[in-house]
Design an enzyme around this catalytic site. Structure first.
Site, PDB file in Angstrom:
ATOM      1  N   ASP A 200      -2.148   1.540   0.612  1.00  0.00           N
ATOM      2  CA  ASP A 200      -2.569   1.392   2.000  1.00  0.00           C
ATOM      3  C   ASP A 200      -1.353   1.440   2.919  1.00  0.00           C
ATOM      4  O   ASP A 200      -0.298   0.886   2.610  1.00  0.00           O
ATOM      5  CB  ASP A 200      -3.294   0.046   2.155  1.00  0.00           C
ATOM      6  CG  ASP A 200      -3.686  -0.236   3.579  1.00  0.00           C
ATOM      7  OD1 ASP A 200      -4.456   0.552   4.154  1.00  0.00           O
ATOM      8  OD2 ASP A 200      -3.204  -1.251   4.136  1.00  0.00           O
ATOM      9  N   GLU A 240      -2.028   6.700   1.494  1.00  0.00           N
ATOM     10  CA  GLU A 240      -2.597   6.907   2.818  1.00  0.00           C
ATOM     11  C   GLU A 240      -1.420   7.114   3.767  1.00  0.00           C
ATOM     12  O   GLU A 240      -0.726   6.162   4.114  1.00  0.00           O
ATOM     13  CB  GLU A 240      -3.413   5.686   3.264  1.00  0.00           C
ATOM     14  CG  GLU A 240      -3.972   5.836   4.666  1.00  0.00           C
ATOM     15  CD  GLU A 240      -4.366   4.511   5.295  1.00  0.00           C
ATOM     16  OE1 GLU A 240      -5.296   4.524   6.113  1.00  0.00           O
ATOM     17  OE2 GLU A 240      -3.739   3.486   5.003  1.00  0.00           O
TER      18      GLU A 240
END
Length: 537
Positions: A200, A240
């Site tokens: 993330d 990401e």
């Protein structure tokens, strides 16, 4: 090839909390997810990416983690997780989990000790400043919600760094002790059988902002990869990273960092192409991608759990997409994104929905579906922020869409009740009974995609045509070639490929039954918003 399994996987993303409730408390859980594994297996899914399921105050959809080694009690126990992993493995489904280590929750024990004692080792787990620099507007991720990257903490008498909500203090990745903690976290979940991690907020993880005497944080991606590979040879890490083309190589390295990266850049060009009904825009997007190592792979998607982020294109291009798909202000978010699902964006036009997913499944890379996309779920714009696209899964026309037997007012997230996307109109059970439904079409395209590994691991090239609305490309691997044609325009046409290499084409998938091609005629008819996949003989 076992280590490259991700190149031809079918990814599916879900939040356990909103997928299936097994005990009637209004909250999805691991037992409910386990019971729905047959649905995913039947659809053809081979890899699940789970959003955070750790204990959390839920300030940010679970991305504010309080305990990296456990399951949120509302969602079940570690025992439930292990049983889920066993059942998923029995069905040939791999599992990836979110690695949320750019920040913790403000309620994490590390931060609680860090703020209470400057001499504690945990104080250096975070990034502090007594006189922080002024935050620039472009640095704000949640524009309109937060106004600074620094928050004053009275107990610590200092400011701490937070790239996201102020309840999510950033970890100090330059601290070797923090990196060791991250290795332990990864090792724990690898031991429980996961096949890798989605990193993330990767750009912020390697951002030295506020860190003095900072080592090269980019090397941490390589260290993470080495650790994961040492524990499980076929495990992967994908990031990401919504960054410009020239920054993408940072995440792949020389094939020694991340194996996969979300294809944010192409995603934004794809929606711009759909808005313009013009193939050149999509071709420009493909051409803008940098070369990546052979072991690297793009993860292509239509939508995911956040907004449709449009910050890699120009302001005027973003406005084109807003005008076409999100003309009202409450359909937009943070000034840069769209908080809608695809079917309402396309006004429910089935042929355009199919076209978009046909593009997704044939693009060079691996396709990702988000829960509910297989049935064409919509959004609830009355919900705040990103929650508009995070409503619960719609399984049937029973109470709460079959998600839960609880009273509707205690659901973890609302179910869409009214309108053409309400659960009585859009649900799994009804669509499975209809041979012409979207879910049956999805099963079909997934089956065909598995028979075309060239799209996942082949060398791709753009094919020139005489029609500006038609996007054509070819992927080749081990002497086999597959071609896909997509008409982004709203009119039928006949396409001629400007190459004599592809005269003998065999239809394998399309929007309708077309007449067999004449080997002596290079022209290919294709309907408005049509799509055709071919094998090259």
């Amino acid at each position: 090839m076992q280590k490259l399994w991700y190149k031809n996987a079918i990814f599916y993303s879900l939040d356990v909390e909103t997928f299936m409730d097994s005990d009637g408390d209004g909250i999805g859980d691991f037992q409910g997810l386990t019971k729905r594994l047959d649905h995913l297996s039947g659809l053809g899914i081979t890899c699940l990416w789970l959003l955070p399921f750790y204990p959390s105050p839920n300030r940010d959809n679970g991305y504010d983690v309080m305990d990296y080694y456990n399951v949120d009690p509302r969602l079940g126990t570690l025992g439930d997780f292990v049983e889920f992993m066993h059942q998923a493995s029995d069905r040939g489904i791999r599992v990836l989990v979110d690695l949320v280590v750019n920040h913790t929750s403000i309620q994490h024990p590390w931060f609680q000790q860090a703020r209470s004692d400057k001499h504690s080792k945990y104080h250096d787990y975070y990034v502090w400043s007594e006189n922080p620099p002024k935050t620039k507007p472009e640095q704000i991720i949640f524009s309109g919600v937060e106004d600074s990257l620094w928050e004053y903490d009275k107990q610590a008498d200092a400011y701490y760094l937070h790239h996201f909500y102020k309840e999510q203090p950033d970890l100090n990745i330059a601290n070797p002790a923090v990196r060791e903690e991250i290795y332990k976290i990864m090792g724990f979940w690898l031991q429980l059988g996961v096949s890798g991690f989605r990193i993330d907020a990767a750009p912020f993880l390697i951002n030295p902002l506020g860190i003095s005497d900072c080592p090269d944080l980019q090397t941490f991606l390589k260290d993470m990869r080495e650790f994961i590979t040492s524990r499980r040879g076929d495990a992967i890490v994908f990031a990401e990273a919504n960054v410009s083309s020239e920054k993408i190589p940072v995440y792949f390295g020389n094939g020694d960092r991340c194996q996969m990266l979300f294809n944010f850049l192409l995603n934004q060009y794809m929606f711009l192409a759909l808005a313009r009904k013009d193939s050149q825009t999509l071709l420009d997007g493909l051409k803008s991608l940098p070369d990546i190592p052979n072991i690297g792979q793009w993860l292509n998607f239509v939508r995911h759990h956040d907004e449709l982020n449009l910050d890699l294109i120009s302001d005027s291009e973003r406005q084109e997409i807003f005008q076409a798909f999100a003309p009202e202000k409450n359909m937009q978010i943070f000034g840069r994104g769209v908080r809608r699902r695809l079917p309402p964006m396309l006004r429910g036009e089935r042929r355009r929905i199919e076209l978009t997913y046909s593009v997704l499944f044939s693009l060079p890379g691996t396709p990702l579906l988000r829960y509910g996309e297989e049935i064409g779920m919509g959004e609830d714009l009355s919900l705040e922020g990103r929650n508009s696209v995070r409503t619960v899964m719609q399984w049937s026309n029973a109470l709460n869409g079959g998600f839960s037997t609880a009273s509707s007012d205690v659901l973890t997230r609302p179910v869409i009740k009214e309108g053409e996307y309400g659960y009585k109109q859009v649900n799994v059970t009804d669509q499975q009974r209809d041979p012409n439904s979207l879910i049956n079409w999805m099963e079909h395209i997934i089956r065909i995609r598995k028979q075309c590994p060239e799209f996942g691991c082949g060398k791709w090239q753009i094919l020139e045509t005489d029609q500006p609305c038609v996007f054509a490309h070819c992927c080749e691997s081990e002497g086999e070639s597959a071609i896909a044609l997509h008409n982004l325009g709203d009119y039928s046409c006949t396409v001629t490929l400007k190459s004599d290499e592809y005269n003998h084409l065999i239809d394998i998938f399309g929007d309708s039954q077309y007449e067999p091609l004449d080997i002596n005629l290079p022209s290919i008819p294709i309907k408005a918003y049509g799509y055709r996949w071919f094998r090259v003989k």
